[in-house]
Design a protein around this motif. Structure first.
Motif, PDB file in Angstrom:
ATOM      1  N   CYS A 228    -114.977  29.844  21.219  1.00  0.00           N
ATOM      2  CA  CYS A 228    -113.541  29.644  21.040  1.00  0.00           C
ATOM      3  C   CYS A 228    -112.787  30.980  21.037  1.00  0.00           C
ATOM      4  O   CYS A 228    -111.655  31.070  21.517  1.00  0.00           O
ATOM      5  N   THR A 231    -111.894  31.954  24.449  1.00  0.00           N
ATOM      6  CA  THR A 231    -111.081  30.991  25.191  1.00  0.00           C
ATOM      7  C   THR A 231    -109.613  31.295  24.911  1.00  0.00           C
ATOM      8  O   THR A 231    -109.091  30.984  23.839  1.00  0.00           O
ATOM      9  N   VAL A 271    -112.774  24.635  24.874  1.00  0.00           N
ATOM     10  CA  VAL A 271    -113.739  25.472  25.590  1.00  0.00           C
ATOM     11  C   VAL A 271    -114.127  24.820  26.921  1.00  0.00           C
ATOM     12  O   VAL A 271    -114.350  25.508  27.923  1.00  0.00           O
ATOM     13  N   LYS A 274    -110.258  23.677  29.578  1.00  0.00           N
ATOM     14  CA  LYS A 274    -109.209  24.610  30.009  1.00  0.00           C
ATOM     15  C   LYS A 274    -108.995  24.550  31.518  1.00  0.00           C
ATOM     16  O   LYS A 274    -109.938  24.615  32.294  1.00  0.00           O
TER      17      LYS A 274
END
Length: 439
Positions: A228, A231, A271, A274
């Motif tokens: 994360c 990201t 994650v 996207k």
């Protein structure tokens, strides 16, 4: 000094000491008494063997709870107290438990095997406080410091790493630098610890007031969180990457375990979801559903109980759904989720948006708080929103000649009418609605 110890613990100490044995209260109960707190339970250590302990207390109920490791539980006045023979451990197996134990005759050797200085103190009225490692001083300073070599202590049993954070959160202490370095060096050993041992530790840590940024173990226990942090969110609503946003939401929510777990996992699906459009704006379509699926695997792995798991999964799934202070919406959601979980969902929405671009979400935050106030008024005024609130029930509908699935469908129809207009929740009006439904 004199500590005011539990009557049942004193009975055990006196019986040992009056029969030629040494015995002391030890560990957490001593720590809590020195802090002016009431201990949750008492542990006693003695030079008597388990067999001698059971013989000495044969007038009471005794249970050989961990006799292999020297522990007998003595029950006095329905109060269980664990009594353990002075001991030291042999080689530890898989950073968890000793291969063998050796019974000792010395309290000093017994204390030297313990984890932290604040837990390595013993006491009885005759000897007073036995504090070989300056545990009382560390209590006064608010320091968590390992006994002996930190690297060895954490290799012996890696759960001690989480215990350090637990005490840090419980007492608002700091971990001493050498101890913290040893923890970080051995953090990977948590992967060798059974998840069912980890769960109660993180529950207490999460329910303390500790800042998640101090919980260095998070990305070890939940590797997805590390992803994360890599990201990024090029989106007008977000100013930070997913990991940073997650940590803020975690700190924003109240210290309730299922709420903390919800915030920790609510966005992990980003994650995998996207996408970036032609204007270089990032999107995370359907991320709440994917987060729920990923969270379910994590919660199953940690063996969460079903009730807690279902709460977390429902909150994750709905954490970005529509919400407004409107009569139909509020009553339908109160009916769907129940009062407690609906208010939890509002807390989640607020914690989430408070970690976003404030200028763009201030209207959202007002809407969420207005929704909360609306729901409270519905409950306070006892406005109907559940089938059980209707002035007629299924039995009455059956008496009108309906059977099977029709009964349930009619009740749902009546509830929808009453949600729209609470004045329709009158027996005669409901009967009339049933007749209309029949036509």
């Amino acid at each position: 000094m004199k500590l005011d110890i539990l009557k049942e613990a004193k009975i055990i100490l006196d019986k040992f000491n009056n029969n030629g044995y040494e015995a002391y209260i030890v560990g957490g109960c001593v720590r809590d008494l020195l802090l002016g707190k009431t201990p949750k339970d008492y542990d006693i250590t003695t030079n008597a063997s388990p067999k001698e302990t059971m013989e000495l207390f044969k007038e009471y109920k005794t249970i050989p709870t961990g006799i292999k490791y020297g522990t007998v539980t003595v029950i006095i006045n329905n109060t269980p107290i664990e009594v353990t023979t002075f001991r030291k451990e042999g080689k530890y197996i898989k950073n968890r438990k000793p291969e063998s134990v050796e019974f000792l005759s010395s309290i000093e050797e017994d204390l030297s095997r313990r984890d932290f200085t604040i837990n390595a103190m013993a006491y009885n009225e005759k000897s007073g406080l036995i504090d070989l490692f300056e545990g009382r001083q560390d209590l006064e300073k608010g320091i968590i410091r390992v006994v002996g070599d930190g690297k060895e202590r954490f290799k012996e049993d890696a759960i001690r790493i989480l215990r350090a954070y637990r005490f840090m959160g419980r007492y608002d202490f700091e971990i001493e630098n050498n101890t913290l370095n040893a923890i970080k060096e051995n953090m990977h050993l948590l992967n060798n610890v059974a998840k069912e041992r980890i769960l109660p530790e993180i529950k207490e840590i999460f329910e303390s007031d500790m800042d998640i940024n101090k919980m260095d173990f998070i990305t070890v226990l939940f590797p997805i969180i590390k992803e994360c942090f890599h990201t990024y969110q090029n989106n007008k609503y977000h100013m930070q990457n997913v990991g940073e946003h997650t940590y803020k939401t975690f700190n924003n929510i109240e210290n309730v375990f299922h709420l903390k777990m919800t915030m920790l996992l609510h966005d992990i699906g980003k994650v995998k979801t996207k996408t970036t459009d032609a204007e270089n704006t990032d999107h995370f379509y359907n991320h709440s559903d994917i987060s729920r699926e990923m969270a379910k695997n994590i919660l199953d792995d940690f063996k969460f109980d079903n009730d807690t798991k279902e709460k977390i999964l429902l909150l994750i799934k709905n954490h970005d759904k529509y919400m407004a202070p409107k009569n139909k919406y509020v009553k339908e959601k109160l009916n769907e989720f129940g009062e407690e979980l609906f208010f939890d969902l509002i807390k989640v929405r607020i914690a989430d948006d408070e970690a976003k671009n404030h200028e763009l979400v201030k209207d959202n935050l007002k809407r969420f708080r207005d929704t909360e106030e609306f729901a409270k008024r519905v409950i306070k005024n006892k406005e109907p929103y559940r089938i059980s609130d209707l002035k007629i029930n299924g039995d009455y509908i059956i008496s009108l000649g309906f059977t099977g699935k029709d009964v349930g469908e009619i009740l749902k129809y009546l509830l929808s009418e009453v949600i729209e207009d609470k004045d329709k929740n009158d027996k005669n009006k409901l009967i009339e609605l049933v007749r209309e439904y029949k036509k």
